[in-house]
Design a protein around this motif. Sequence first.
Motif, PDB file in Angstrom:
ATOM      1  N   VAL A  27      -3.304  -9.056  -9.656  1.00  0.00           N
ATOM      2  CA  VAL A  27      -2.288  -8.319  -8.899  1.00  0.00           C
ATOM      3  C   VAL A  27      -1.049  -9.186  -8.836  1.00  0.00           C
ATOM      4  O   VAL A  27      -0.967 -10.109  -8.036  1.00  0.00           O
ATOM      5  CB  VAL A  27      -2.791  -7.994  -7.476  1.00  0.00           C
ATOM      6  CG1 VAL A  27      -1.724  -7.215  -6.721  1.00  0.00           C
ATOM      7  CG2 VAL A  27      -4.079  -7.207  -7.543  1.00  0.00           C
ATOM      8  N   ALA A  28      -0.101  -8.916  -9.678  1.00  0.00           N
ATOM      9  CA  ALA A  28       1.165  -9.648  -9.687  1.00  0.00           C
ATOM     10  C   ALA A  28       2.299  -8.644  -9.562  1.00  0.00           C
ATOM     11  O   ALA A  28       2.480  -7.797 -10.423  1.00  0.00           O
ATOM     12  CB  ALA A  28       1.321 -10.449 -10.981  1.00  0.00           C
ATOM     13  N   THR A  29       3.032  -8.681  -8.456  1.00  0.00           N
ATOM     14  CA  THR A  29       4.120  -7.736  -8.232  1.00  0.00           C
ATOM     15  C   THR A  29       5.418  -8.502  -8.041  1.00  0.00           C
ATOM     16  O   THR A  29       5.428  -9.683  -7.692  1.00  0.00           O
ATOM     17  CB  THR A  29       3.860  -6.890  -6.982  1.00  0.00           C
ATOM     18  OG1 THR A  29       3.707  -7.775  -5.871  1.00  0.00           O
ATOM     19  CG2 THR A  29       2.586  -6.077  -7.136  1.00  0.00           C
ATOM     20  N   GLU A  30       6.505  -7.797  -8.248  1.00  0.00           N
ATOM     21  CA  GLU A  30       7.807  -8.405  -8.045  1.00  0.00           C
ATOM     22  C   GLU A  30       8.077  -8.544  -6.555  1.00  0.00           C
ATOM     23  O   GLU A  30       7.650  -7.727  -5.747  1.00  0.00           O
ATOM     24  CB  GLU A  30       8.893  -7.541  -8.686  1.00  0.00           C
ATOM     25  CG  GLU A  30       8.754  -7.443 -10.201  1.00  0.00           C
ATOM     26  CD  GLU A  30       9.855  -6.589 -10.781  1.00  0.00           C
ATOM     27  OE1 GLU A  30      10.666  -6.077  -9.997  1.00  0.00           O
ATOM     28  OE2 GLU A  30       9.897  -6.453 -12.008  1.00  0.00           O
ATOM     29  N   ARG A  55       1.460  -2.751  -0.104  1.00  0.00           N
ATOM     30  CA  ARG A  55       0.844  -2.298  -1.360  1.00  0.00           C
ATOM     31  C   ARG A  55       0.154  -3.457  -2.080  1.00  0.00           C
ATOM     32  O   ARG A  55      -0.969  -3.323  -2.599  1.00  0.00           O
ATOM     33  CB  ARG A  55       1.909  -1.678  -2.268  1.00  0.00           C
ATOM     34  CG  ARG A  55       2.464  -0.354  -1.790  1.00  0.00           C
ATOM     35  CD  ARG A  55       3.615   0.098  -2.680  1.00  0.00           C
ATOM     36  NE  ARG A  55       3.143   0.370  -4.028  1.00  0.00           N
ATOM     37  CZ  ARG A  55       2.979   1.594  -4.522  1.00  0.00           C
ATOM     38  NH1 ARG A  55       3.231   2.653  -3.778  1.00  0.00           N
ATOM     39  NH2 ARG A  55       2.574   1.768  -5.758  1.00  0.00           N
ATOM     40  N   GLU A  56       0.834  -4.599  -2.113  1.00  0.00           N
ATOM     41  CA  GLU A  56       0.253  -5.758  -2.792  1.00  0.00           C
ATOM     42  C   GLU A  56      -1.005  -6.226  -2.073  1.00  0.00           C
ATOM     43  O   GLU A  56      -2.024  -6.536  -2.707  1.00  0.00           O
ATOM     44  CB  GLU A  56       1.276  -6.881  -2.845  1.00  0.00           C
ATOM     45  CG  GLU A  56       0.790  -8.098  -3.628  1.00  0.00           C
ATOM     46  CD  GLU A  56       1.844  -9.187  -3.701  1.00  0.00           C
ATOM     47  OE1 GLU A  56       1.801  -9.981  -4.639  1.00  0.00           O
ATOM     48  OE2 GLU A  56       2.708  -9.240  -2.806  1.00  0.00           O
ATOM     49  N   GLY A  80      -6.001  -2.881   3.874  1.00  0.00           N
ATOM     50  CA  GLY A  80      -4.872  -3.680   3.411  1.00  0.00           C
ATOM     51  C   GLY A  80      -3.547  -2.947   3.533  1.00  0.00           C
ATOM     52  O   GLY A  80      -2.526  -3.533   3.901  1.00  0.00           O
ATOM     53  N   LEU A  81      -3.548  -1.641   3.232  1.00  0.00           N
ATOM     54  CA  LEU A  81      -2.307  -0.866   3.341  1.00  0.00           C
ATOM     55  C   LEU A  81      -1.847  -0.741   4.791  1.00  0.00           C
ATOM     56  O   LEU A  81      -0.645  -0.791   5.072  1.00  0.00           O
ATOM     57  CB  LEU A  81      -2.515   0.522   2.730  1.00  0.00           C
ATOM     58  CG  LEU A  81      -1.317   1.477   2.822  1.00  0.00           C
ATOM     59  CD1 LEU A  81      -0.140   0.962   2.004  1.00  0.00           C
ATOM     60  CD2 LEU A  81      -1.699   2.879   2.365  1.00  0.00           C
ATOM     61  N   LEU A  82      -2.799  -0.591   5.714  1.00  0.00           N
ATOM     62  CA  LEU A  82      -2.449  -0.317   7.111  1.00  0.00           C
ATOM     63  C   LEU A  82      -2.350  -1.574   7.974  1.00  0.00           C
ATOM     64  O   LEU A  82      -2.092  -1.467   9.170  1.00  0.00           O
ATOM     65  CB  LEU A  82      -3.495   0.621   7.726  1.00  0.00           C
ATOM     66  CG  LEU A  82      -3.664   1.997   7.069  1.00  0.00           C
ATOM     67  CD1 LEU A  82      -4.785   2.757   7.751  1.00  0.00           C
ATOM     68  CD2 LEU A  82      -2.374   2.790   7.131  1.00  0.00           C
ATOM     69  N   SER A  94      -0.351 -12.699  -0.235  1.00  0.00           N
ATOM     70  CA  SER A  94       0.863 -11.940  -0.538  1.00  0.00           C
ATOM     71  C   SER A  94       2.094 -12.560   0.107  1.00  0.00           C
ATOM     72  O   SER A  94       3.171 -12.567  -0.493  1.00  0.00           O
ATOM     73  CB  SER A  94       0.689 -10.496  -0.046  1.00  0.00           C
ATOM     74  OG  SER A  94       1.876  -9.767  -0.238  1.00  0.00           O
ATOM     75  N   GLY A  95       1.948 -13.087   1.313  1.00  0.00           N
ATOM     76  CA  GLY A  95       3.110 -13.628   2.015  1.00  0.00           C
ATOM     77  C   GLY A  95       3.421 -15.064   1.674  1.00  0.00           C
ATOM     78  O   GLY A  95       4.542 -15.528   1.902  1.00  0.00           O
TER      79      GLY A  95
END
Length: 511
Positions: free
Chosen positions: A192-195, A332-333, A356-358, A418-419
Motif C-alpha cells: 500500500v503506497a499512496t501519494e 483510505r490508506e 481503518g476507514l472510520l 500512515s502518519g
Amino acid sequence: MIVYIIVAAACLVAGCAAGFVLFRYVVTGKYKQIIEEADKEAQVIKEKKLLEVKEKFLNKKAELEKEVQQRNQQIQQHENRLKQRELSLNQRQDELNRKKNDLETDRKRIENQQQGLARREEELKNLEAQEREKLEAISGLSADEARERLVESLKDEAKTNAASYINEIMDEAKMTANKEAKRIVIQSIQRVATETAIENSVTVFHIDNDEVKGRIIGREGRNIRALEAATGVEIVVDDTPEAIVISAFDPVRREICRLALHQLVADGRIHPARIEEVVNKVTKQVEEEIAETGKRTAIDLGIHGLHPELVRIVGKMKYRSSYGQNLLQHARETANLCAVMASELGLNPKKAKRAGLLHDIGKVPDEEPELPHAIYGAKLAEKYKEKPDICNAIGAHHDEMEMTTLLAPIVQVCDAISGARPGARREIVEAYIKRLNDLENIAMSYPGVTKTYAIQAGRELRVIVGADKIDDKQTESLSTEIAKKIQDEMTYPGQVKITVIRETRAVSYAK
C-alpha cells in the motif's frame, strides 16, 4: 203391387243378412291374421330379449369370475408374504435365543473371571502389604513419609524442567514473533503506497485582471464584508497581481468561498443579495459533493452497509487535514493497510478495512466535542449501529480505552504507519525534536524519575521511576502533576498520554 213390395222387402232383408254375414267373415279372417302376425313378432322379440339377457348374464358372470380370480391371487400373495414374514420372525426369534444363550454364557464367564480377579487382587494386596512392611523395616520410613519425599523430589525436578522448557519456548516465540511481525508490517507498507497530500490553511483564487478586485470589494467594502459574513472566511485583497487569498482554518468554508467567488465573477452580478443567494446554493452543492465523496470512497474500498451519516462524515474528511495530511487520504490508506495486515494474520480483512476507514471520524465533528477524537469517534460509531469490535478499534487506536479485540492493535499500527511515513505530515523537524525534548525534560525535572521516553510522535510520554524512591500512591499523583505541567507550559496537537512505570527487578547470576 203389395206382393211386389213384400218381395222387395224380403229381398232387401235377405241381402242385408247376407252382407252382414260376409262382412263378419271377412273381418274375422283379418283379425286372426293380425293376431297371428302379432304373436310371431312377440315371439321374435321375446327370443331376442332372451338372447340379450343371456349374453349380459354371461358377460357379468365372466367379469365376476375374473374379479374373483384377481382377489384369490391377492389373497394368495398376502398369504405368501405372511408366510415369509412368519419365517423371518421365526429366524429372528431363533437368532435372539442364540444371542441370549451366548450372553448368558459370556456373563457366567465374566463372573468367573471377576471372581478370579478379586482373588488375585486380594493376594496382591497381601503381597504388597508384606513388601511394604519389609521396605519400611529396611528403610526406617513409613510409606506416607517415603511417598511425600518422592513427591517433593519429583515436584522440584518438574519445576526445573518446566522453567527451562518455558524459557526456551518463550525465546523461540519472541524471535519468531518479531520476525513475523516485521515481515507483515514491511509487506503491508510495500503493498500500500499512496501519494501524500500537503494542504495549507489558505486558498488562492485567481482572477483575470485586477479590475475584478474592485467589484469584489464593492462600494465601501460592502461586497467583501457580505461574502466574509456569509462564508465565515477572511478574504485578503492586496497588491498580489491577479490573485485573491482566502484564509480560513476550515477547508470546507474555503471551498464554499472559492466556488461562490468563481460563480459571482463568471456571472458578473456582485452585490450582497446575490452573494447570499450564491453562497447558499454553493453550500448545498458542497454538501451533495461531500455525500457523493463518502459513497464513492465506500464503494472503492468495498465497504457496504454504512449509515448515511457515517458516509457523510467520511466525505467530509476530504476537506480536513491533520498536520497537513489530507484526512480522507489518510483514512483510505489506513483502511488498505488494515486489510492487508488482517489478511496476513488470518483475520477478517473487511472488518479491518471498515475500522481503518472510520478510525478518525471523531476529527470531523459538526460541533466541537470535549472528548478526545478517538473516544468521540467510537461513540459516533456506536450511535450509528456499528459492531462493538469496530467501535473498540476506533476508540482504542490511541490507547484511550482498553483494547478488547484483535482489530484494535491492527488499526493502531496502521494509523501510525500512515502518519509516520516521511512526507506524510508537515511539521518542522526542529520544532518536532524540540517538543519531544521538552516533554522528556519536564518529566525528568521531578524527583524519583530515572528515565523518560517520548514515543508515538510525542503522543505518549513514558516515565520510569525508581521503586525505592516512589511508592504506588505517589506514581498516580506524579502522572497527574506531569500532565498538568505539560498542559500549562507546552503547545501541542491532540493530546499526550503520560504513563508512569514503577517496577522492581531482581537480578542474580548462576556461576
